[in-house]
Design a protein around this motif. Structure first.
Motif: not given
Ligand code: HEM
Length: 190
Positions: A108-114, A25-27, A18-20, A29-31, A116-118
């Motif tokens: 759900l990986y995408v929603l739960e992963g969000s 797409l994450h990059e 999933l990460r690969v 979206l973040e940007r 972490l970033g949240g």
């Molecule tokens: C600008 C907004 C966002 C930033 C700055 C951001 C930043 C991050 C960071 C720093 C992590 C790693 C956290 C950790 O390992 O403790 C992460 C993980 C992740 N984020 Fe985001 N995120 C953002 C938005 C989103 C959104 C909106 C989604 C999905 C709707 C999302 C999906 C994920 C996923 C799936 C992971 C888990 C990756 C993994 O460990 O496999 N992110 N994000």
């Protein structure tokens, strides 16, 4: 014996896949989201909070029938709808419909992963003195965040394993969910 911390250092095949499959797409979206800037200012924050609701509320409806029966997942407690109880009932675009359990888990990986970033976003905003009162949905699990993530990954691993078909389905689900999230969070009118 497989300890939770080992799961982080040595991700299971599904998490690796999933990460690969979604890194780009994450990059993007973040940007495009520019979350810190938009959440720092009152008007743009209200707009982005509405967009988050338009992402999460329909996702629960779309994923519930497939994920409610999954043992140990406790999908009910992963729903974030209660954070938007006061949300105006607006016409929101449907979340993509999964064709299999593996695809739903990829979504759900995408929603739960969000979450972490949240947590990272919330910490940064609090450090800047921004009022984060309406942003609790970014970190729904608080101190339980690590346990909830590991619990999800354990279910993901059990359900997908290293089965090539299921890995493909999960990857497809995660990509669909990321593209949908990008359209809602960064797109035009919602
Ligand atoms: C600008 C907004 C966002 C930033 C700055 C951001 C930043 C991050 C960071 C720093 C992590 C790693 C956290 C950790 O390992 O403790 C992460 C993980 C992740 N984020 Fe985001 N995120 C953002 C938005 C989103 C959104 C909106 C989604 C999905 C709707 C999302 C999906 C994920 C996923 C799936 C992971 C888990 C990756 C993994 O460990 O496999 N992110 N994000």
């Amino acid at each position: 014996m497989d300890q939770p911390s080992d799961r982080n250092r040595h991700p299971c095949p599904a998490l690796k896949h999933l990460r690969v499959a979604t890194a780009e797409l994450h990059e993007r979206l973040e940007r495009r989201m520019d979350a810190l800037a938009r959440l720092s200012e009152d008007t743009s924050r209200a707009d982005l909070v509405r967009r988050y609701a338009a992402l999460h509320i329909p996702a629960e409806t779309a994923l519930g029938p497939t994920l409610d029966p999954v043992a140990d997942l406790d999908f009910e407690s992963r729903r974030r709808g209660q954070h938007w109880r006061d949300h105006d009932a607006v016409e929101t675009p449907a979340f993509p419909s999964p064709e299999s359990r593996a695809e739903a888990l990829g979504m759900l990986y995408v929603l739960e992963g969000s979450t972490l970033g949240g947590r990272v976003i919330l910490r940064e905003l609090a450090g800047r003195g921004v009022d984060t009162g309406s942003l609790a949905f970014l970190d729904p699990y608080g101190k339980q965040a690590g346990d909830r993530w590991r619990g999800f990954i354990a279910v993901l691993d059990r359900e997908i394993g290293d089965d090539a078909v299921r890995l493909e389905q999960a990857g497809k689900g995660a990509r669909r969910a990321f593209r949908h999230a990008e359209a809602i969070l960064c797109g035009g009118p919602v």
